[in-house]
Write an enzyme that holds these catalytic residues in place. Structure first.
Site, PDB file in Angstrom:
ATOM      1  N   LYS A   7       4.670  15.035  -9.680  1.00 40.25           N
ATOM      2  CA  LYS A   7       4.149  13.274  -9.044  1.00 40.25           C
ATOM      3  C   LYS A   7       2.829  13.517  -9.013  1.00 40.25           C
ATOM      4  CE  LYS A   7       5.605   9.133  -9.502  1.00 40.25           C
ATOM      5  NZ  LYS A   7       7.150   8.433  -9.913  1.00 40.25           N
ATOM      6  N   ASP A  60       3.176   4.520 -12.568  1.00 36.22           N
ATOM      7  CA  ASP A  60       4.409   4.547 -11.853  1.00 36.22           C
ATOM      8  C   ASP A  60       3.257   3.323 -11.196  1.00 36.22           C
ATOM      9  OD1 ASP A  60       6.295   5.767  -9.978  1.00 36.22           O
ATOM     10  OD2 ASP A  60       4.499   4.791  -8.905  1.00 36.22           O
TER      11      ASP A  60
HETATM   12  N1  LIG Z   1       7.131   2.651 -13.955  1.00 35.92           N
HETATM   13  C1  LIG Z   1       7.542   3.510 -14.125  1.00 35.92           C
HETATM   14  O1  LIG Z   1       7.762   4.221 -14.730  1.00 35.92           O
HETATM   15  C2  LIG Z   1       8.530   3.668 -13.286  1.00 35.92           C
HETATM   16  C3  LIG Z   1       8.403   3.389 -12.018  1.00 35.92           C
HETATM   17  N2  LIG Z   1       9.205   3.699 -10.919  1.00 35.92           N
HETATM   18  C4  LIG Z   1       9.111   2.799  -9.198  1.00 35.92           C
HETATM   19  O2  LIG Z   1       9.048   1.554  -9.360  1.00 35.92           O
HETATM   20  C5  LIG Z   1       8.554   0.852  -8.995  1.00 35.92           C
HETATM   21  C6  LIG Z   1       7.683   0.106  -8.841  1.00 35.92           C
HETATM   22  O3  LIG Z   1       6.201   0.647  -9.934  1.00 35.92           O
HETATM   23  P1  LIG Z   1       6.241  -0.717 -11.346  1.00 35.92           P
HETATM   24  O4  LIG Z   1       6.564  -1.454 -11.521  1.00 35.92           O
HETATM   25  O5  LIG Z   1       5.871   1.020 -12.611  1.00 35.92           O
HETATM   26  O6  LIG Z   1       4.638  -0.678 -10.439  1.00 35.92           O
HETATM   27  P2  LIG Z   1       3.386  -1.352 -11.151  1.00 35.92           P
HETATM   28  O7  LIG Z   1       2.376  -0.970 -10.467  1.00 35.92           O
HETATM   29  O8  LIG Z   1       3.876  -2.155 -12.984  1.00 35.92           O
HETATM   30  O9  LIG Z   1       3.889  -2.679 -10.233  1.00 35.92           O
HETATM   31  C7  LIG Z   1       4.668  -2.636  -8.893  1.00 35.92           C
HETATM   32  C8  LIG Z   1       5.124  -4.051  -7.796  1.00 35.92           C
HETATM   33  O10 LIG Z   1       5.284  -3.842  -7.002  1.00 35.92           O
HETATM   34  C9  LIG Z   1       4.349  -4.775  -6.221  1.00 35.92           C
HETATM   35  N3  LIG Z   1       4.067  -3.750  -4.724  1.00 35.92           N
HETATM   36  C10 LIG Z   1       3.426  -2.613  -4.860  1.00 35.92           C
HETATM   37  N4  LIG Z   1       3.483  -1.819  -3.650  1.00 35.92           N
HETATM   38  C11 LIG Z   1       3.731  -2.484  -2.564  1.00 35.92           C
HETATM   39  C12 LIG Z   1       4.392  -3.337  -1.586  1.00 35.92           C
HETATM   40  N5  LIG Z   1       3.718  -2.446  -0.484  1.00 35.92           N
HETATM   41  N6  LIG Z   1       4.818  -4.346  -0.866  1.00 35.92           N
HETATM   42  C13 LIG Z   1       5.047  -5.348  -1.826  1.00 35.92           C
HETATM   43  N7  LIG Z   1       4.763  -5.142  -2.875  1.00 35.92           N
HETATM   44  C14 LIG Z   1       4.666  -3.798  -3.867  1.00 35.92           C
HETATM   45  C15 LIG Z   1       3.354  -4.909  -6.427  1.00 35.92           C
HETATM   46  O11 LIG Z   1       2.822  -6.104  -5.800  1.00 35.92           O
HETATM   47  P3  LIG Z   1       1.372  -5.904  -5.850  1.00 35.92           P
HETATM   48  O12 LIG Z   1       0.578  -6.792  -7.319  1.00 35.92           O
HETATM   49  O13 LIG Z   1       0.800  -7.532  -4.739  1.00 35.92           O
HETATM   50  O14 LIG Z   1       0.606  -4.480  -5.769  1.00 35.92           O
HETATM   51  C16 LIG Z   1       3.642  -5.178  -7.974  1.00 35.92           C
HETATM   52  O15 LIG Z   1       4.388  -6.264  -8.216  1.00 35.92           O
HETATM   53  C17 LIG Z   1       7.719   1.891  -7.661  1.00 35.92           C
HETATM   54  O16 LIG Z   1       8.590   2.778  -6.681  1.00 35.92           O
HETATM   55  C18 LIG Z   1       7.623   3.123  -9.105  1.00 35.92           C
HETATM   56  O17 LIG Z   1       7.687   4.084  -7.994  1.00 35.92           O
HETATM   57  C19 LIG Z   1      10.483   3.748 -10.853  1.00 35.92           C
HETATM   58  C20 LIG Z   1      10.537   5.392 -12.311  1.00 35.92           C
HETATM   59  C21 LIG Z   1       9.942   4.460 -13.641  1.00 35.92           C
HETATM   60  N1  LIG Z   2       7.208   6.935 -12.220  1.00 37.14           N
HETATM   61  C1  LIG Z   2       8.065   7.194 -13.174  1.00 37.14           C
HETATM   62  C2  LIG Z   2       8.412   7.336 -13.893  1.00 37.14           C
HETATM   63  C3  LIG Z   2       7.777   9.729 -15.104  1.00 37.14           C
HETATM   64  C4  LIG Z   2       7.809   9.689 -16.306  1.00 37.14           C
HETATM   65  O1  LIG Z   2       8.095   8.700 -16.806  1.00 37.14           O
HETATM   66  O2  LIG Z   2       7.735  10.136 -16.303  1.00 37.14           O
HETATM   67  C5  LIG Z   2       9.644   7.524 -12.171  1.00 37.14           C
HETATM   68  O3  LIG Z   2      10.342   8.413 -12.205  1.00 37.14           O
HETATM   69  O4  LIG Z   2       9.145   7.206 -10.612  1.00 37.14           O
END
Ligand SMILES: NC(=O)C1=CN([C@@H]2O[C@H](COP(=O)(O)OP(=O)(O)OC[C@H]3O[C@@H](n4cnc5c(N)ncnc54)[C@H](OP(=O)(O)O)[C@@H]3O)[C@@H](O)[C@H]2O)C=CC1
Ligand SMILES: N=C(CCC(=O)O)C(=O)O
Length: 447
Positions: free
Chosen positions: A126, A166
């Protein structure tokens, strides 16, 4: 006399005491995997888990860039190359002001077990930066991404370490990062995943984490003869994972009641339908607006400032925002309101106390390393297509995603079913993820 688990955690705390999120992730794994190690001689006395919690490499670097007002900005970049026993390092990049070594080590450690569960040959890593993309122009985002990659490029490669998105890193950021990597290396490879469809991306990758989360929830509900159809669903977040989790819930006949961001949550009693979700996607992905702006178009909805959505009565909860967003009190509120299923879309969104409450109530609870693995799994499928120099259809990728989520669910049952028939998906995911990596590490010697 200290237990094995206490002794292990004391050792890890000595070395990583100032890293609470990392210690939280390690503690959850240790409490479930160490009892398994004690019962299996092949792993006992080899310090396998102690090796797993120490990153193979942790790179930190300075990122300098110039903002639109001509000011010179300085950020810190990282890449944690945690474990490559079963494949090249694989994991996202997070751009958020809260990013530090503890956050990225917890994410990289989770990634090792998650990637192992996908059955695909991917190690865990990561990276990211304390850079805050909020409010930045496209040109500032581009200049930061180019500056970040001008250092990271020397540490990654299609057979070494393959970053992806992420929090704060979506297709726009991947595009700028990829462009600089390609320029510096003069090679077009699958070094990043989440690429655009015209330059090596995979269909379904944008949807994959959210879709996979709901597929996993569906598999859990099916063990009770139940289904998402007709269920009220509370979703947190409104980014990539939340948007597509909501889309899949709607497609399967569920009713999405909430979405959130860091300023609060919206509650739409009528349900967020396909048209309303399209509005949210435009609001968040194109206008880069705040979720509170939803009310300007849908005035019947409510915006609750500064709170998380767990107070809204629901059958199913999908935390899809960030770590430690769902606390013990939130868990008790969900349970008192009749919630029967929690499937984590985010990484480590539930605190240790919240998970304990879910387990005590014996509801269906899936940890993110299992239920949010659809994203990295589909990244793995993107790597496969890149290697084949071929592109599968949406249906082909979606069917492979469904199969992978079903395999992960089956692994959790195999290693997590208790005597009373209750499936502890945390234990199941941790042990199933551990075994494949540990076997590879034993075979490769003390390295
Ligand atoms: N993208 C991927 O492929 C993957 C992502 N994840 C996990 O999923 C989660 C969301 O990721 P993703 O959707 O990609 O990210 P995005 O940046 O697309 O969205 C993040 C969302 O979470 C909110 N958020 C972030 N930080 C905070 C906080 N401290 N308090 C409240 N809300 C918060 C953001 O609000 P705001 O806009 O106000 O910051 C936004 O709505 C994370 O935990 C990530 O690690 C897991 C697997 C795969
Ligand atoms: N942000 C991700 C996606 C990682 C990836 O697609 O390599 C996760 O699994 O938390």
């Amino acid at each position: 006399m200290k237990s094995n688990i206490e002794a292990f955690l004391d050792l890890v705390k000595e070395r990583n005491g100032h890293e609470p999120e990392f210690l939280q992730a390690v503690e959850e794994v240790a409490e479930t995997v160490i009892p398994y190690i004690v019962k299996h001689d092949i792993y006992y006395g080899k310090n396998i888990l102690l090796r797993m919690v120490e990153p193979e490499r942790l790179i930190s670097f300075r990122v300098c860039w110039v903002d639109d007002s001509g000011e010179i900005q300085v950020n810190r970049g990282y890449r944690v190359q945690m474990n490559s026993a079963i494949g090249p390092y694989k994991g996202g990049l997070r751009f958020h002001p809260t990013v530090n070594a503890s956050i990225l080590k917890f994410l990289a450690f989770e990634q090792v077990f998650k990637n192992s569960l996908t059955t695909l040959p991917m190690g865990g890593g990561k990276g990211g930066s304390d850079f805050d993309p909020k409010g930045k122009s496209d040109n500032e985002i581009m200049r930061f991404c180019h500056a970040f990659m001008s250092e990271l490029f020397r540490h990654i490669g299609p057979n070494t370490d393959i970053p992806a998105g992420d929090i704060g890193v979506g297709t726009r950021e991947i595009g700028f990062l990829f462009g600089m990597y390609k320029k510096l290396n003069n090679e077009f490879t699958g070094v990043l995943t989440g690429k655009g469809m015209s330059w090596g991306g995979s269909l379904i990758r944008p949807e994959a984490t959210g879709y996979g989360n709901v597929y996993f929830a569906q598999k859990m509900l099916e063990t009770k003869g139940d289904t998402i159809e007709g269920k009220s669903v509370v979703v947190s977040g409104s980014g990539n994972v939340a948007q597509y989790a909501a889309e899949k819930v709607i497609q399967l006949g569920g009713k999405v009641l909430t979405l959130s961001d860091s300023s609060g949550y919206i509650y739409d009693e009528e349900g967020i339908d396909t048209d309303k979700l399209k509005f949210v996607m435009e609001l968040k992905n194109v206008k880069r607006g705040r979720i509170s702006e939803y009310l300007e178009t849908y005035p019947n909805a409510k915006f609750v400032k500064g709170k998380t959505p767990w107070e809204v009565k629901c059958d199913v909860a999908l935390p899809c925002a960030t770590q430690n967003e769902l606390h013990e009190e939130d868990a008790k509120t969900l349970l008192n309101n009749g919630c029967i299923c929690v499937s984590e879309g985010a990484n480590m969104p539930s605190t240790k106390e919240a998970i304990a409450a879910f387990h005590k109530a014996k509801i269906l609870f899936a940890p993110g390393k299992a239920s949010n693995a659809g994203g990295v799994a589909t990244s793995g499928l993107e790597m496969t297509q890149n290697s084949l120099r071929y592109k599968w259809t949406r249906e082909e990728v979606d069917n492979k995603l469904k199969d992978i989520m079903a395999d992960i669910h089956q692994s959790c049952i195999e290693y997590g079913k208790d005597e009373d028939g209750y499936v502890d998906y945390v234990k199941g995911a941790n042990i199933a993820g551990f075994v494949k990596v540990a076997d590879a590490m034993l075979a490769q010697g003390i390295v």
